[in-house]
Design a protein around this motif. Structure first.
Motif, PDB file in Angstrom:
ATOM      1  N   GLY A 256     -39.971  13.946   4.497  1.00 14.81           N
ATOM      2  CA  GLY A 256     -40.060  13.075   5.669  1.00 14.81           C
ATOM      3  C   GLY A 256     -40.961  13.662   6.738  1.00 14.81           C
ATOM      4  O   GLY A 256     -41.739  12.949   7.381  1.00 14.81           O
TER       5      GLY A 256
ATOM      6  N   ALA B 257     -35.759  13.027   7.578  1.00 18.06           N
ATOM      7  CA  ALA B 257     -35.588  12.812   6.142  1.00 18.06           C
ATOM      8  C   ALA B 257     -36.029  14.034   5.347  1.00 18.06           C
ATOM      9  O   ALA B 257     -36.518  13.899   4.228  1.00 18.06           O
ATOM     10  CB  ALA B 257     -36.357  11.577   5.699  1.00 18.06           C
TER      11      ALA B 257
ATOM     12  N   GLU C 289     -34.214   7.616   5.513  1.00 19.03           N
ATOM     13  CA  GLU C 289     -34.447   7.602   4.071  1.00 19.03           C
ATOM     14  C   GLU C 289     -35.155   6.321   3.636  1.00 19.03           C
ATOM     15  O   GLU C 289     -36.027   6.346   2.757  1.00 19.03           O
ATOM     16  CB  GLU C 289     -33.119   7.769   3.331  1.00 19.03           C
TER      17      GLU C 289
ATOM     18  N   ARG D 141     -29.596   8.295   9.502  1.00 18.11           N
ATOM     19  CA  ARG D 141     -29.919   8.908   8.206  1.00 18.11           C
ATOM     20  C   ARG D 141     -30.403   7.844   7.224  1.00 18.11           C
ATOM     21  O   ARG D 141     -31.406   8.027   6.536  1.00 18.11           O
ATOM     22  CB  ARG D 141     -28.685   9.627   7.651  1.00 18.11           C
ATOM     23  N   ARG D 142     -29.680   6.722   7.153  1.00 14.52           N
ATOM     24  CA  ARG D 142     -30.080   5.624   6.269  1.00 14.52           C
ATOM     25  C   ARG D 142     -31.469   5.127   6.598  1.00 14.52           C
ATOM     26  O   ARG D 142     -32.308   4.902   5.714  1.00 14.52           O
ATOM     27  CB  ARG D 142     -29.099   4.458   6.408  1.00 14.52           C
TER      28      ARG D 142
ATOM     29  N   ALA E  55     -38.802   5.931   1.892  1.00 14.04           N
ATOM     30  CA  ALA E  55     -38.989   5.164   0.663  1.00 14.04           C
ATOM     31  C   ALA E  55     -40.120   4.139   0.808  1.00 14.04           C
ATOM     32  O   ALA E  55     -40.742   3.743  -0.184  1.00 14.04           O
ATOM     33  CB  ALA E  55     -37.688   4.466   0.276  1.00 14.04           C
TER      34      ALA E  55
END
Length: 371
Positions: free
Chosen positions: A163, A159, A118, A114-115, A122
């Motif tokens: 995403g 995402a 994201e 998940r990190r 970004a």
């Protein structure tokens, strides 16, 4: 086990035993490539762009054995990939998709994925239409490379809607750049952005890089698998899916993926140069994915070709056996970098991973629509 799959079972077991020996040899480091004569690994401390494949191999072993200690080992190596989540590199797709996608039932791996998703979102540059190649490994940051797409397509897709849109655009831009244009016979795998001149082809890796062609095919297969597995109406995704399908057909045709050598040369412009079994293993996984997302009879053609590649890779020509002079279970004849003469006939951790993944899928151990 049916007799026609016994060869795959034998090869998969050899690979997993090799994983166990490798784990003992590398300790808390990451294997990169192994000497073809004695099987000793060159390692890295943080895994570089290939660290996720070592974690993925350990997860394949854990899924096969079901042993708690094997799951713990895989989980620990996956956790050591965490610094790459926010690193400035498009290869976080290779590192953190393949390093976590097989980690079912591991909350820490889910959180890391998940990190990473994201962070990748970004990094998305809507003006260029890509997640840039990045500066983590040196050189210019604003580049687009074939190996910056596979893994990143499904990772970005985790995402949320933004995403998914970024994943589709990232793939589309790379296909627009890399696919052969009028008068070109092979994909151009690397490009740099110039604020005045726009996108310009890089000198290296040059067209003819067979692993770059395999990476492109895998990325397109990832996208087609994602599209075919969703419950959206066909008309809602037809435009993007049709464009990707056209790209797949162009790659299959121009790169001779269904008709050329089962194990290609590392540089197709040097047919007498070193082979690259890792390109063949990546291609086999891509073809197995396509066999699950294209219409018959094309699906049968892709699956048959994938199996032919896997049979060649697991033959004694490339996969070492217990009664030979080398450690058993080594996938030889991988080529890291032909131009620089680096590890040109070696065992490569990503080649071993994709071969093991393909064999596991063939044996029913892995659902390729989820990896």
């Amino acid at each position: 086990m049916t007799p026609d799959r016994a060869w795959a079972e034998e090869a998969f077991e050899l690979l997993l035993r090799r994983v166990g020996r490798t784990a003992g040899q590398v300790a808390d480091r990451f294997p990169l490539h192994a000497d073809p004569d004695d099987g000793r690994w060159t390692t890295t401390g943080r895994g570089s762009w290939a660290g996720g494949f070592w974690a993925g191999l350990l997860w394949l072993r854990a899924r096969r054995t079901g042993r708690a200690e094997d799951r713990a080992s895989a989980s620990a190596v996956t956790a050591r990939l965490a610094p790459w989540a926010e690193a400035d590199t498009a290869t976080r797709g290779l590192i953190l998709w393949y390093g976590t996608a097989l980690a079912t039932g591991d909350p820490a791996a889910d959180e890391l994925r998940r990190r990473a998703a994201e962070a990748a979102l970004a990094s998305w540059d809507p003006a260029l239409g890509v997640v840039p190649w990045g500066a983590a490994f040196g050189g210019a940051r604003l580049r687009a490379r074939a190996d910056g797409v596979p893994g990143l397509v499904p990772l970005l897709g985790r995402a949320g809607p933004a995403g998914e849109a970024a994943a589709a655009a990232h793939l589309r831009r790379h296909l627009d750049l890399c696919l052969p244009r009028a008068g070109a016979s092979r994909p151009c795998p690397a490009w740099s952005w110039d604020a005045v001149r726009g996108w310009e082809p890089d000198a290296e890796p040059a067209p003819g890089w067979s692993r770059g062609e395999a990476w492109l095919l895998l990325a397109a297969a990832d996208a087609m698998t994602e599209a075919s597995s969703r419950s959206r109406p066909a008309h809602a995704r037809a435009g993007g899916a049709d464009r990707t399908a056209d790209a797949v057909e162009l790659l299959l045709d121009r790169c001779g993926i269904l008709t050329g050598p089962l194990v290609p040369p590392a540089d197709t412009g040097r047919p007498d140069g070193p082979l690259d079994t890792s390109a063949a293993a990546i291609t086999a996984v891509a073809l197995l994915k396509l066999a699950r997302s294209v219409e018959a009879p094309r699906a049968a053609v892709c699956e048959a070709r994938a199996e032919a590649i896997l049979r060649r890779l697991t033959s004694p020509t490339h996969l070492t056996r217990p009664d030979g002079p080398r450690p058993a279970g080594m996938l030889l004849d991988g080529c890291y970098d032909a131009d620089r003469g680096t590890a040109v006939r070696h065992e490569l951790v990503w080649g071993t991973f994709f071969l093991a993944l393909a064999l596991s899928a063939l044996l029913g151990g892995v659902d390729l629509t989820r990896v």
